[in-house]
Design a protein around this motif. Structure first.
Motif, PDB file in Angstrom:
ATOM      1  N   GLN A 260       0.878  -1.173   0.000  1.00  9.83           N
ATOM      2  CA  GLN A 260       0.000   0.000   0.000  1.00  9.83           C
ATOM      3  C   GLN A 260       0.911   1.216   0.000  1.00  9.83           C
ATOM      4  O   GLN A 260       1.671   1.425   0.955  1.00  9.83           O
ATOM      5  CB  GLN A 260      -0.909   0.013   1.220  1.00  9.83           C
ATOM      6  N   SER A 261       0.864   2.001  -1.058  1.00 10.60           N
ATOM      7  CA  SER A 261       1.799   3.112  -1.188  1.00 10.60           C
ATOM      8  C   SER A 261       1.042   4.416  -1.418  1.00 10.60           C
ATOM      9  O   SER A 261      -0.116   4.425  -1.842  1.00 10.60           O
ATOM     10  CB  SER A 261       2.787   2.857  -2.334  1.00 10.60           C
ATOM     11  N   GLY A 262       1.719   5.504  -1.146  1.00 12.74           N
ATOM     12  CA  GLY A 262       1.149   6.824  -1.373  1.00 12.74           C
ATOM     13  C   GLY A 262       2.231   7.880  -1.232  1.00 12.74           C
ATOM     14  O   GLY A 262       3.349   7.605  -0.783  1.00 12.74           O
ATOM     15  N   SER A 263       1.898   9.098  -1.641  1.00 12.51           N
ATOM     16  CA  SER A 263       2.831  10.216  -1.477  1.00 12.51           C
ATOM     17  C   SER A 263       2.061  11.430  -1.006  1.00 12.51           C
ATOM     18  O   SER A 263       0.842  11.535  -1.205  1.00 12.51           O
ATOM     19  CB  SER A 263       3.545  10.533  -2.801  1.00 12.51           C
ATOM     20  N   PHE A 264       2.745  12.342  -0.368  1.00  9.81           N
ATOM     21  CA  PHE A 264       2.077  13.533   0.141  1.00  9.81           C
ATOM     22  C   PHE A 264       3.097  14.632   0.397  1.00  9.81           C
ATOM     23  O   PHE A 264       4.289  14.377   0.597  1.00  9.81           O
ATOM     24  CB  PHE A 264       1.292  13.230   1.415  1.00  9.81           C
ATOM     25  N   GLN A 265       2.606  15.831   0.399  1.00  9.01           N
ATOM     26  CA  GLN A 265       3.407  17.004   0.741  1.00  9.01           C
ATOM     27  C   GLN A 265       3.225  17.276   2.227  1.00  9.01           C
ATOM     28  O   GLN A 265       2.106  17.187   2.751  1.00  9.01           O
ATOM     29  CB  GLN A 265       2.929  18.227  -0.057  1.00  9.01           C
ATOM     30  N   VAL A 266       4.284  17.569   2.919  1.00  7.34           N
ATOM     31  CA  VAL A 266       4.221  17.834   4.355  1.00  7.34           C
ATOM     32  C   VAL A 266       4.277  19.340   4.595  1.00  7.34           C
ATOM     33  O   VAL A 266       5.080  20.048   3.990  1.00  7.34           O
ATOM     34  CB  VAL A 266       5.368  17.127   5.096  1.00  7.34           C
ATOM     35  N   ASN A 267       3.396  19.792   5.483  1.00 12.65           N
ATOM     36  CA  ASN A 267       3.354  21.198   5.871  1.00 12.65           C
ATOM     37  C   ASN A 267       3.623  21.348   7.359  1.00 12.65           C
ATOM     38  O   ASN A 267       3.465  20.399   8.131  1.00 12.65           O
ATOM     39  CB  ASN A 267       1.974  21.786   5.577  1.00 12.65           C
ATOM     40  N   ARG A 268       4.001  22.535   7.751  1.00 17.18           N
ATOM     41  CA  ARG A 268       4.027  22.902   9.174  1.00 17.18           C
ATOM     42  C   ARG A 268       3.142  24.134   9.316  1.00 17.18           C
ATOM     43  O   ARG A 268       3.532  25.231   8.931  1.00 17.18           O
ATOM     44  CB  ARG A 268       5.449  23.137   9.674  1.00 17.18           C
ATOM     45  N   ARG A 269       1.957  23.943   9.874  1.00 17.51           N
ATOM     46  CA  ARG A 269       0.975  25.027   9.955  1.00 17.51           C
ATOM     47  C   ARG A 269       0.158  24.901  11.236  1.00 17.51           C
ATOM     48  O   ARG A 269      -0.119  23.794  11.717  1.00 17.51           O
ATOM     49  CB  ARG A 269       0.018  24.977   8.751  1.00 17.51           C
ATOM     50  N   VAL A 270      -0.242  26.058  11.754  1.00 13.72           N
ATOM     51  CA  VAL A 270      -1.126  26.119  12.917  1.00 13.72           C
ATOM     52  C   VAL A 270      -2.215  27.149  12.621  1.00 13.72           C
ATOM     53  O   VAL A 270      -1.917  28.256  12.158  1.00 13.72           O
ATOM     54  CB  VAL A 270      -0.365  26.520  14.204  1.00 13.72           C
ATOM     55  N   ALA A 271      -3.466  26.790  12.883  1.00 13.61           N
ATOM     56  CA  ALA A 271      -4.564  27.729  12.668  1.00 13.61           C
ATOM     57  C   ALA A 271      -4.382  28.947  13.573  1.00 13.61           C
ATOM     58  O   ALA A 271      -3.973  28.830  14.732  1.00 13.61           O
ATOM     59  CB  ALA A 271      -5.895  27.055  12.964  1.00 13.61           C
ATOM     60  N   LYS A 272      -4.686  30.108  13.022  1.00 15.51           N
ATOM     61  CA  LYS A 272      -4.524  31.347  13.793  1.00 15.51           C
ATOM     62  C   LYS A 272      -5.423  31.355  15.015  1.00 15.51           C
ATOM     63  O   LYS A 272      -5.081  31.909  16.057  1.00 15.51           O
ATOM     64  CB  LYS A 272      -4.828  32.549  12.900  1.00 15.51           C
TER      65      LYS A 272
END
Length: 513
Positions: A260-272
């Motif tokens: 089972q494979s996949g790819s994704f972009q990683v973010n560093r975010r926090v809602a204001k």
């Protein structure tokens, strides 16, 4: 439980949403949970559960089955240049918790346990239902719910957005998601592997070509996780993961059979903001970060458990918003810390040149001196995370800190947290053996005071050295737990339903009056 108005609407039936809904339904509060997908998501990005997350799940009634199904991880190994530079021991190194190992369990399995637990309590998950519109008034929220057959307008007292990183709830509120994306894309494969790497450990390979992470899964399977350079062709993800494994791992690692494979972009975010009036954001809807350290699902579950008891006890009118505001401040503080920690770990993975050599040297020194094992496991387990507070407390029990879970006779301290607040009276004092009745009376009076303040019933338990003469008494025959907590005389400690200390002070003549 299906309702047409009032109660709480939970948007998103992942681990965060299911935990909020469970906390409400087990307290007999009306709750409705919806998910825009037609069925549970079959893929799993998160796999690691740490002790504080497990403690939250235990309070929801879901931890026992999760522990039975999961794979305990005993250590983490850090490699660079084809050699191991540090080893982090997980097992047995955590004080103040019954859960001594992080657990590896695919998110879909954790969700399955939570779904069944929620349904056994009488709950129902509505799949294929999305939130189309949102409008608030002072004491209610108007929501447009959409299905394939149309849209219905309904009213709720509260709405909790647990609908992931691309949250429609957050978009409806117009809340900024502050932060940025990492340049790298990440790919993963779950399945069978042929490798001599220890199955019940995590392995981090840091190389000039990128990072490779290998973690065991239940059933003898492995997760292999790799960073990809920007612009990499992703038409053959399994091939990319296999190529990265051959390039970055110094021992054989071969993907076998179906993956089972996949790819994704990683973010560093926090809602204001984590809340806007009567609408809250939790889990990935409120914060996203690198998978380094396996913190994401745990932080979302803890968001949810902390919010659930507050909503269950909140005044349905405008007064209840004050408790939600306090929750939002606490959890945003935690999210900022977690995002910063995981970002540091991710940046550490990617270092090059002299910085890479300095990192390797520092890791080696920290491992040889024991510093790595003393500092990192409690931090990854989030046992040391505390909420901001101005209280002074008693010993190590200060407002905002988690109450450690210590063994007392045949019980654990957290066993007496049954969904209510708790007043603990500590009565072991070798200088004065007759203080038990005073502590008991003061604890009862304090319980009445704090039940009103927290909006929750408050139980009473006394920790002392004699034979228990009341059902809630706990035996600390040698005073070991008193000493571990730094309590040298009679004291009272108020604990919230989420196992966080709300108040603590030494017993004086006027406490409880």
């Amino acid at each position: 439980m299906s309702i047409k108005s009032g109660g709480t609407l939970v948007v998103g039936a992942g681990p965060t949403g299911l935990t909020v809904a469970t906390e409400l339904i087990r307290r007999d509060r009306p709750v409705r949970i919806i998910d825009r997908e037609e069925r549970p998501h079959p893929h799993s990005r998160a796999i690691v559960l740490w002790p504080r997350g497990l403690e939250a799940l235990r309070r929801c009634g879901a931890a026992e089955e999760i522990v039975e199904r999961a794979l305990p991880l005993k250590a983490g190994n850090y490699y660079t240049g084809g050699r191991r530079v540090a080893r982090l021991e997980f097992s047995g190194g955590l004080a103040g918790t019954r859960y001594q190992d992080p657990l590896s369990l695919p998110q879909r399995d954790t969700e399955e346990v939570l779904r069944r637990n929620f349904e056994q309590l009488g709950g129902k998950i509505e799949y294929g239902v999305s939130m189309r519109s949102l409008r608030q008034e002072a004491e209610k929220v108007h929501v447009g719910l959409g299905t394939t057959s149309g849209t219905a307008d309904e009213e709720f007292s509260w709405v909790v957005g647990c609908d992931g990183a691309h949250s429609g709830t957050r978009e409806q509120l117009g809340v900024e998601f502050e932060g940025q994306a990492y340049q790298e894309t990440f790919a993963l494969s779950d399945g069978e592997c042929e490798t001599p790497l220890a199955h019940n450990e995590a392995h981090y390979f840091m190389s000039p070509h990128g990072v490779l992470v290998v973690v065991g899964l239940p059933g003898g399977l492995y997760r292999v996780f790799v960073s990809l350079r920007p612009g990499t062709d992703q038409s053959d993800l399994n091939g990319l993961v296999q190529e990265a494994a051959q390039q970055r791992c110094p021992v054989p690692l071969r993907l076998v059979g179906e993956q089972q494979s996949g790819s994704f972009q990683v973010n560093r975010r926090v809602a204001k903001r984590f809340h806007e009036g009567r609408v809250m954001l939790a889990g990935d809807a409120a914060h996203v970060h690198s998978p380094a350290g396996g913190q994401g699902m745990n932080t979302g579950i803890e968001d949810a458990q902390s919010l659930g008891w507050r909503l269950a006890s909140a005044d349905p009118g405008t007064a209840g918003v004050a408790g939600v505001r306090a929750w939002a401040a606490e959890r945003r503080h935690v999210a900022q810390q977690v995002v910063a920690d995981t970002d540091r770990q991710t940046q550490m993975w990617m270092l090059k040149g002299w910085r890479r050599r300095a990192r390797d040297g520092a890791l080696g020194i920290a491992a040889r001196t024991g510093l790595l094992n003393r500092v990192l496991p409690p931090r990854l387990a989030q046992l040391a995370l505390a909420y901001p507070s101005s209280g002074t407390g008693v010993g190590m029990l200060k407002p905002g800190v988690r109450l450690p879970d210590e063994k007392l006779g045949d019980k654990w301290l957290h066993d007496i947290l049954n969904g209510n607040a708790l007043v603990l009276g500590f009565a072991v004092d070798r200088r004065e053996t007759g203080n038990l009745p005073v502590v008991r009376a003061a604890a009862g009076a304090l319980a009445q005071q704090w039940a009103a303040q927290l909006g929750s019933e408050a139980d009473v338990a006394i920790v002392h050295s004699g034979a228990p003469d009341m059902p809630g008494d706990l035996l600390d025959e040698t005073g070991q737990v008193h000493r571990r907590f730094g309590i040298t005389g009679p004291a009272l400690v108020v604990v919230r339903p989420d196992a966080v200390v709300a108040h603590a002070e030494r017993l004086t003549d006027d406490i409880g009056r």
